[in-house]
Design a protein around this motif. Structure first.
Motif, PDB file in Angstrom:
ATOM      1  N   UNK B  15      34.411  48.331  34.493  1.00 23.34           N
ATOM      2  CA  UNK B  15      33.929  47.181  35.261  1.00 23.34           C
ATOM      3  C   UNK B  15      33.174  47.637  36.508  1.00 23.34           C
ATOM      4  N   UNK B  16      33.670  48.681  37.154  1.00 19.93           N
ATOM      5  CA  UNK B  16      32.994  49.173  38.360  1.00 19.93           C
ATOM      6  C   UNK B  16      31.642  49.788  38.023  1.00 19.93           C
ATOM      7  N   UNK B  17      31.531  50.404  36.862  1.00 16.35           N
ATOM      8  CA  UNK B  17      30.231  50.934  36.422  1.00 16.35           C
ATOM      9  C   UNK B  17      29.194  49.824  36.423  1.00 16.35           C
ATOM     10  N   UNK B  18      29.587  48.669  35.895  1.00 17.26           N
ATOM     11  CA  UNK B  18      28.655  47.540  35.813  1.00 17.26           C
ATOM     12  C   UNK B  18      28.410  46.896  37.172  1.00 17.26           C
ATOM     13  N   UNK B  19      29.475  46.700  37.941  1.00 15.25           N
ATOM     14  CA  UNK B  19      29.388  45.777  39.080  1.00 15.25           C
ATOM     15  C   UNK B  19      29.464  46.415  40.460  1.00 15.25           C
ATOM     16  N   UNK B  20      29.970  47.642  40.545  1.00 15.34           N
ATOM     17  CA  UNK B  20      30.157  48.249  41.866  1.00 15.34           C
ATOM     18  C   UNK B  20      29.225  49.453  42.077  1.00 15.34           C
ATOM     19  N   UNK B  57      32.591  38.142  37.976  1.00 17.18           N
ATOM     20  CA  UNK B  57      31.179  37.747  37.878  1.00 17.18           C
ATOM     21  C   UNK B  57      31.083  36.470  37.039  1.00 17.18           C
TER      22      UNK B  57
END
Lengths: 30, 154
Positions: B15-20, B57
């Motif tokens: 998730x952090x790869x995508x959003x952070x 998101x």
């Protein structure tokens, strides 16, 4: 859909690492 | 045993790869940029990541990410109730688990994991710092490392 497209869309959100960790914690340990 | 070029990213890192961005993006860019590396996952692990992405998101982005990651990753099965990242690493033979979870980084957890799977648990930043493309390429593929061979944004 490319990674570039996904990352561009995700960039509209101001998400922090802490928010991600809290969401996962809530899901796994409810 | 185990695949030195196979990596499991726990749901927090996915998730952090995508959003952070940050170290999660840097770590998974390494996998995306090398065709001889494998991202291992399970449907249960992706369920967790998709739920996290949707929570912070929106459902459309989460669904489109799920479609993309399912196409990109190698999916392995494991029992419900197992820790998804550890179980995916075990069943897929991954050498690396990337997570922000300090409990998985803890010494006791690491010993337990090593007893079951020859793998190491790393913070994504640690994985990026220690990643040695030249030596890994020589071990996995053989010959001189030609550099990244895949567009990490494709």
């Amino acid at each position: 859909m490319s990674w570039a497209d996904l990352f561009a869309r995700a960039g509209a959100y101001d998400v922090t690492e802490s928010e991600v960790l809290a969401a996962l914690e809530a899901r796994r340990n409810g | 045993m185990g695949d030195v070029a196979a990596v499991v990213a726990d749901a927090d890192v996915l998730a952090a790869d995508l959003l952070v961005e940050g170290p999660a993006r840097d770590a998974l860019d390494i996998v995306r940029a090398h065709s001889w590396m494998t991202l291992l996952a399970s449907e249960l692990l992706l369920d967790d990541a998709t739920a996290v992405i949707q929570a912070v998101s929106d459902a459309g982005l989460a669904a489109d990410w799920r479609e993309k990651i399912t196409e990109f990753a190698t999916i392995v099965d494991h029992a419900a109730g197992d820790h998804p990242a550890i179980a995916a690493a075990y069943h897929g033979g991954a050498r690396h688990i990337l997570t922000f979870d300090e409990q998985l980084h803890g010494a006791a957890a690491a010993v337990t994991i090593r007893d079951q799977v020859e793998t190491s648990v790393k913070h994504p930043a640690g994985f990026v710092r220690l990643f040695d493309a030249e030596s890994l390429y020589t071990e996995v593929v053989g010959g001189d490392y030609p550099g990244p061979d895949r567009d990490p944004r494709a």
